[in-house]
Every structure is written in structure tokens, then in C-alpha cells.
Write a protein that holds these residues in place. Structure first.
Motif, PDB file in Angstrom:
ATOM      1  N   TYR A  61       0.824  -1.200   0.000  1.00 51.43           N
ATOM      2  CA  TYR A  61       0.000   0.000   0.000  1.00 51.43           C
ATOM      3  C   TYR A  61       0.866   1.260   0.000  1.00 51.43           C
ATOM      4  CZ  TYR A  61      -3.648  -3.328   1.194  1.00 51.43           C
ATOM      5  OH  TYR A  61      -4.507  -4.396   1.181  1.00 51.43           O
ATOM      6  N   ASP A  62       0.378   2.290  -0.708  1.00 51.01           N
ATOM      7  CA  ASP A  62       1.132   3.544  -0.801  1.00 51.01           C
ATOM      8  C   ASP A  62       1.386   4.157   0.570  1.00 51.01           C
ATOM      9  OD1 ASP A  62       1.189   3.301  -3.523  1.00 51.01           O
ATOM     10  OD2 ASP A  62      -0.556   4.588  -3.880  1.00 51.01           O
ATOM     11  N   GLY A  63       0.427   4.017   1.466  1.00 48.24           N
ATOM     12  CA  GLY A  63       0.595   4.589   2.797  1.00 48.24           C
ATOM     13  C   GLY A  63       1.769   3.993   3.547  1.00 48.24           C
ATOM     14  N   ARG A  64       2.036   2.731   3.320  1.00 54.82           N
ATOM     15  CA  ARG A  64       3.178   2.088   3.992  1.00 54.82           C
ATOM     16  C   ARG A  64       4.491   2.629   3.448  1.00 54.82           C
ATOM     17  NH1 ARG A  64       2.788  -4.251   4.990  1.00 54.82           N
ATOM     18  NH2 ARG A  64       4.045  -3.617   6.782  1.00 54.82           N
ATOM     19  N   ILE A  65       4.565   2.857   2.146  1.00 54.85           N
ATOM     20  CA  ILE A  65       5.798   3.370   1.559  1.00 54.85           C
ATOM     21  C   ILE A  65       6.083   4.771   2.080  1.00 54.85           C
ATOM     22  CG2 ILE A  65       6.919   4.037  -0.598  1.00 54.85           C
ATOM     23  CD1 ILE A  65       5.503   1.750  -1.964  1.00 54.85           C
ATOM     24  N   THR A  66       5.041   5.591   2.221  1.00 52.57           N
ATOM     25  CA  THR A  66       5.224   6.927   2.794  1.00 52.57           C
ATOM     26  C   THR A  66       5.782   6.837   4.205  1.00 52.57           C
ATOM     27  OG1 THR A  66       3.391   7.799   1.466  1.00 52.57           O
ATOM     28  CG2 THR A  66       4.061   9.077   3.403  1.00 52.57           C
ATOM     29  N   ARG A  67       5.249   5.926   4.995  1.00 48.87           N
ATOM     30  CA  ARG A  67       5.751   5.740   6.354  1.00 48.87           C
ATOM     31  C   ARG A  67       7.183   5.218   6.334  1.00 48.87           C
ATOM     32  NH1 ARG A  67       4.673   4.847  11.631  1.00 48.87           N
ATOM     33  NH2 ARG A  67       5.615   3.043  12.629  1.00 48.87           N
ATOM     34  N   TRP A  68       7.477   4.286   5.447  1.00 47.92           N
ATOM     35  CA  TRP A  68       8.837   3.734   5.370  1.00 47.92           C
ATOM     36  C   TRP A  68       9.858   4.814   5.030  1.00 47.92           C
ATOM     37  CZ3 TRP A  68       7.209  -1.071   2.014  1.00 47.92           C
ATOM     38  CH2 TRP A  68       6.553  -1.998   2.836  1.00 47.92           C
ATOM     39  N   LYS A  69       9.494   5.734   4.164  1.00 47.93           N
ATOM     40  CA  LYS A  69      10.425   6.813   3.814  1.00 47.93           C
ATOM     41  C   LYS A  69      10.726   7.683   5.034  1.00 47.93           C
ATOM     42  CE  LYS A  69       9.286   7.103  -1.109  1.00 47.93           C
ATOM     43  NZ  LYS A  69       8.740   7.932  -2.207  1.00 47.93           N
TER      44      LYS A  69
ATOM     45  N   PRO B  31       6.694  -0.934  -6.749  1.00 45.63           N
ATOM     46  CA  PRO B  31       7.145  -2.283  -6.383  1.00 45.63           C
ATOM     47  C   PRO B  31       7.601  -3.072  -7.605  1.00 45.63           C
ATOM     48  CG  PRO B  31       5.091  -1.739  -5.271  1.00 45.63           C
ATOM     49  CD  PRO B  31       5.332  -0.646  -6.260  1.00 45.63           C
ATOM     50  N   LEU B  32       8.595  -3.920  -7.396  1.00 46.97           N
ATOM     51  CA  LEU B  32       9.084  -4.807  -8.450  1.00 46.97           C
ATOM     52  C   LEU B  32       8.358  -6.140  -8.359  1.00 46.97           C
ATOM     53  CD1 LEU B  32      12.940  -4.201  -8.055  1.00 46.97           C
ATOM     54  CD2 LEU B  32      11.336  -2.956  -9.508  1.00 46.97           C
ATOM     55  N   ASP B  33       8.067  -6.734  -9.495  1.00 43.10           N
ATOM     56  CA  ASP B  33       7.541  -8.097  -9.477  1.00 43.10           C
ATOM     57  C   ASP B  33       8.638  -9.066  -9.909  1.00 43.10           C
ATOM     58  OD1 ASP B  33       7.664  -8.056 -12.280  1.00 43.10           O
ATOM     59  OD2 ASP B  33       5.541  -7.535 -12.484  1.00 43.10           O
ATOM     60  N   VAL B  34       8.342 -10.334  -9.902  1.00 41.98           N
ATOM     61  CA  VAL B  34       9.352 -11.351 -10.185  1.00 41.98           C
ATOM     62  C   VAL B  34       9.893 -11.202 -11.603  1.00 41.98           C
ATOM     63  CG1 VAL B  34       9.771 -13.841 -10.330  1.00 41.98           C
ATOM     64  CG2 VAL B  34       8.358 -12.924  -8.491  1.00 41.98           C
ATOM     65  N   ARG B  35       9.048 -10.796 -12.531  1.00 38.13           N
ATOM     66  CA  ARG B  35       9.522 -10.612 -13.906  1.00 38.13           C
ATOM     67  C   ARG B  35      10.524  -9.468 -13.996  1.00 38.13           C
ATOM     68  NH1 ARG B  35       3.746 -10.144 -16.632  1.00 38.13           N
ATOM     69  NH2 ARG B  35       3.509  -8.996 -14.664  1.00 38.13           N
ATOM     70  N   ASP B  36      10.327  -8.414 -13.206  1.00 36.77           N
ATOM     71  CA  ASP B  36      11.306  -7.315 -13.177  1.00 36.77           C
ATOM     72  C   ASP B  36      12.658  -7.807 -12.674  1.00 36.77           C
ATOM     73  OD1 ASP B  36       9.403  -5.423 -14.047  1.00 36.77           O
ATOM     74  OD2 ASP B  36       8.700  -5.104 -11.990  1.00 36.77           O
ATOM     75  N   LEU B  37      12.630  -8.603 -11.623  1.00 40.63           N
ATOM     76  CA  LEU B  37      13.876  -9.145 -11.077  1.00 40.63           C
ATOM     77  C   LEU B  37      14.550 -10.079 -12.075  1.00 40.63           C
ATOM     78  CD1 LEU B  37      12.618  -9.904  -7.456  1.00 40.63           C
ATOM     79  CD2 LEU B  37      14.056  -7.981  -8.191  1.00 40.63           C
ATOM     80  N   ALA B  38      13.762 -10.871 -12.768  1.00 38.54           N
ATOM     81  CA  ALA B  38      14.326 -11.760 -13.779  1.00 38.54           C
ATOM     82  C   ALA B  38      14.968 -10.967 -14.910  1.00 38.54           C
ATOM     83  CB  ALA B  38      13.229 -12.679 -14.328  1.00 38.54           C
ATOM     84  N   ALA B  39      14.347  -9.852 -15.296  1.00 39.43           N
ATOM     85  CA  ALA B  39      14.923  -9.016 -16.345  1.00 39.43           C
ATOM     86  C   ALA B  39      16.255  -8.423 -15.912  1.00 39.43           C
ATOM     87  CB  ALA B  39      13.935  -7.913 -16.721  1.00 39.43           C
ATOM     88  N   LEU B  40      16.360  -8.023 -14.648  1.00 37.44           N
ATOM     89  CA  LEU B  40      17.633  -7.505 -14.148  1.00 37.44           C
ATOM     90  C   LEU B  40      18.714  -8.575 -14.188  1.00 37.44           C
ATOM     91  CD1 LEU B  40      16.380  -5.442 -11.065  1.00 37.44           C
ATOM     92  CD2 LEU B  40      17.305  -4.538 -13.203  1.00 37.44           C
ATOM     93  N   ALA B  41      18.353  -9.804 -13.802  1.00 35.85           N
ATOM     94  CA  ALA B  41      19.330 -10.899 -13.839  1.00 35.85           C
ATOM     95  C   ALA B  41      19.742 -11.204 -15.271  1.00 35.85           C
ATOM     96  CB  ALA B  41      18.737 -12.141 -13.170  1.00 35.85           C
ATOM     97  N   SER B  42      18.803 -11.142 -16.198  1.00 31.07           N
ATOM     98  CA  SER B  42      19.116 -11.430 -17.604  1.00 31.07           C
ATOM     99  C   SER B  42      20.033 -10.370 -18.202  1.00 31.07           C
ATOM    100  CB  SER B  42      17.823 -11.495 -18.428  1.00 31.07           C
ATOM    101  OG  SER B  42      16.990 -12.548 -17.975  1.00 31.07           O
ATOM    102  N   SER B  43      19.960  -9.144 -17.662  1.00 30.80           N
ATOM    103  CA  SER B  43      20.802  -8.060 -18.189  1.00 30.80           C
ATOM    104  C   SER B  43      22.250  -8.166 -17.741  1.00 30.80           C
ATOM    105  CB  SER B  43      20.224  -6.712 -17.755  1.00 30.80           C
ATOM    106  OG  SER B  43      20.364  -6.532 -16.350  1.00 30.80           O
ATOM    107  N   GLY B  44      22.550  -9.107 -16.856  1.00 31.65           N
ATOM    108  CA  GLY B  44      23.916  -9.285 -16.383  1.00 31.65           C
ATOM    109  C   GLY B  44      24.195  -8.666 -15.030  1.00 31.65           C
ATOM    110  N   LYS B  45      23.217  -7.953 -14.467  1.00 32.26           N
ATOM    111  CA  LYS B  45      23.428  -7.375 -13.141  1.00 32.26           C
ATOM    112  C   LYS B  45      23.438  -8.487 -12.099  1.00 32.26           C
ATOM    113  CE  LYS B  45      21.728  -3.426 -12.111  1.00 32.26           C
ATOM    114  NZ  LYS B  45      20.881  -2.267 -11.749  1.00 32.26           N
TER     115      LYS B  45
END
Length: 336
Positions: free
Chosen positions: A213-221, A243-257
Motif C-alpha cells: 500500500y502507498d501509505g506504507r511506503i510513505t511511512r517507510w520513507k 514495487p518490483l515483481d518477479v519478472r522485473d527481477l528476472a529481467a535484471l538478472a538477464s541483463s547481467g546485473k
């Protein structure tokens, strides 16, 4: 055996710790003096140590702080304010814009932080904009208790030319599926992420943790800012735009990071960080799954995309414990 004070000792307490104001009872002396001694040491330690001898307390100043500072009575404030702010250089605000002698308005939240650290008028401390720019100041005055009209009532004077502290390397992003955590556990995780020096915190959505939830991110900041001040960070903890989903993380791994995923049965973390690809990386992503972990399909997608499974020992860890453990190992290897 109970211990009582002699008249000579009581006079020494009054002279050193101002025990008259505290009204220390004789019968409670043995337990109470220990508390007085420790609090007095904390209160005066910053006064006795110069900037070169200790890490000074640090507060963040907002980029939007009002620079039209009003000091003193309304009748003669404008002239004094103009003299105090004349040291500000340039147009866009950052701590790097301040010259020696410039007046800095301190927000009320930052003032509370200074009070908790026993900073008094004339004491040194650092101001920081969260972008790596730091300047040493001394507290000028604090009218916030007497003047309720102003948003910034506390002033500090820049004593040393601003300096820039480079961001720590490697710049690790901690990506955690923490949306389902309850009872303040995610708040605690964000605080420790800031204290341990991660560059970015990224909430992860997946099958078993689908909402943040957006409210949690505001509090976390807000929590991250306070933790950054406490841990003397010059660069504030960043948060991913969404937020990142699993496909975003997979794309980062595929890019070599470098992408490291906490997983039961993975290779030992200490062995992985001895590998130059991870131990010598300038940036990377540390991934921790949700309660119940990633589904087999999600974990397979990450590993097939190039992510590395990391084992954190034989114990089953909570989400926040696994995240702190993985980030701690990365920090230790970065320091070594």
C-alpha cells in the motif's frame, strides 16, 4: 551491601552533575548515580570532542526549507535575517550551496532529534541534504518552544565549508517481498536497511505477497530518514518508484546485473561473495522472498534468468531476518 554518600561526595555530585535540580535521595544514590553518570557523559561527550575527533550528530535538512529566516523581534528582524542568510550561494538549494557563516533553518523534527542527543546552543553538529553534501554547524538558538507561529524556529550557523561524501560502494538494492508482514516487522526491516547502508529499498510483489500500500511506503520513507540520521548516512536510502515483481527481477538478472536470491539449499553466502562477480561488484540486487518463500515457478524463473541462489544457514529465517543477514554479509565483504 547498601551504600550511602558522604557529605563530601554529595557536594561533588551537586557541583558536577547539578544534582540539586535532580534532588537525588541518599537512599537511591547507588542506583541513581550510575544513570546520572552515563547520561551526563552522553550529554557532554560532543562538547568535549571536536569534529576531527568524533563523528558528529547529523540531521537532514529538507530541500524545501524556507530560506527567509526571521530572527529576533518583528521590528528589527529583517536586517538581521538578511545578514545571516547572505552566505547562501547560488539558486537551487543544497547543503553545498552554503558558505561559512550562513544561517540554516532546522525543521522541528530535526530539532527534536538534536534535543534527544543533548545538543545545546553552541554545540557542533552536521547538516546533510541526503545527496552526500555535509556541513558542520553550531546551534545558534532554539525558539520552537516559545514561538508557535513559525515552521522553522531553530537556527544553526555553518562553521566549516561544505564537503561531499561519496556514496558507499557497492550500491546494493535490497528487494524484499514484505507487503504481507504485520506488527511493525516491515518498519523494522526498513530501519535496518538504512542503518546497514543499502542504496535502495524495493518492495517486491509476488504470488504470496501481492500488495504494497502507498501509505506504507510513505511511512517507510519517514522511518528511513530518521534511521539515516541516526546512522550518520550522507546519502539517504532510496526507494524504487514502484514495487518490483518477479519478472522485473528476472529481467535484471538477464541483463547481467548481479542478482542474489536467498533460498534454502543455496550456496553459502560467504563462498558466493568470495567470487569476484559478486564480491567485487559495484552494484547488485539482494532478493528475499515472502512468508512461505517464492513459489517453485517464481524461483525457477529467477534462477533460469541468471540469478544466484544464496544459502543463509540451516535455520528457517523470517523474511526480515533473512534480509538483514544477507545485507550484513554483503556489507562485511564490501568493507574487507
Amino acid at each position: 551491601m547498601a551504600t550511602t554518600t558522604t557529605p563530601h561526595m554529595h557536594m561533588w555530585l551537586r557541583r558536577t552533575f547539578k544534582a540539586t535540580a535532580m534532588k537525588v535521595p541518599y537512599a537511591q544514590h547507588n542506583a541513581h548515580v550510575k544513570r546520572i553518570h552515563m547520561s551526563s557523559f552522553l550529554a557532554f561527550s560532543y562538547k568535549s570532542l571536536g569534529a576531527s575527533d568524533a563523528n558528529l550528530p547529523r540531521v537532514y535538512v529538507d530541500l524545501g526549507d524556507n530560506m527567509d529566516v526571521v530572527v529576533g523581534d518583528d521590528d528589527d528582524a529583517s536586517g538581521q535575517a538578511s545578514r545571516l542568510t547572505s552566505g547562501l550561494q547560488g539558486g537551487a538549494f543544497s547543503v553545498a550551496s552554503y558558505a561559512v557563516g550562513a544561517a540554516v533553518p532546522i525543521s522541528r523534527d530535526a530539532t527534536k532529534h538534536l534535543r534527544a542527543l543533548r545538543i545545546r546552543q553552541g554545540d557542533p553538529f552536521d547538516i546533510c541534504d541526503g545527496l552526500g553534501n555535509v556541513a558542520t554547524c553550531t546551534l545558534m538558538h532554539d525558539d520552537s518552544a516559545n514561538n508557535k507561529r513559525r515552521q522553522q524556529d531553530t537556527l544553526a550557523i555553518v562553521q566549516q565549508a561544505p564537503r561531499h561524501e561519496p556514496p558507499p560502494t557497492p550500491a546494493w538494492t535490497l528487494a524484499v517481498a514484505c507487503g504481507s508482514l504485520k506488527g511493525g516487522r516491515a518498519d523494522w526491516l526498513v530501519e535496518k536497511t538504512a542503518e546497514l547502508g543499502a542504496a535502495t529499498f524495493a518492495p517486491v510483489t509476488c504470488h504470496r505477497s501481492s500488495n504494497v500500500y502507498d501509505g506504507r511506503i510513505t511511512r517507510w520513507k519517514r522511518l528511513a530518514r530518521a534511521a539515516s540520521e541516526q546512522s550518520l548516512r550522507a546519502h539517504s536510502l532510496n526507494f524504487s518508484d514502484q514495487p518490483l515483481d518477479v519478472r522485473d527481477l528476472a529481467a535484471l538478472a538477464s541483463s547481467g546485473k548481479p542478482v542474489l536470491v536467498a533460498a534454502a539449499g543455496g550456496e553459502r553466502a560467504v563462498d558466493i561473495f568470495r567470487d569476484e562477480k559478486y564480491g567485487g561488484a559495484s552494484e547488485g540486487v539482494l532478493v528475499v522472498g515472502p512468508e512461505g518463500d517464492f513459489t517453485p515457478d517464481e524461483l525457477n524463473l529467477l534462477l533460469q534468468s541468471g540469478a544466484q541462489a544464496v544459502g543463509l544457514g540451516p535455520s528457517r529465517l523470517r523474511v526480515e531476518s533473512a534480509a538483514v543477514a544477507l545485507l550484513s554479509v554483503a556489507r562485511v565483504f564490501a568493507m574487507s
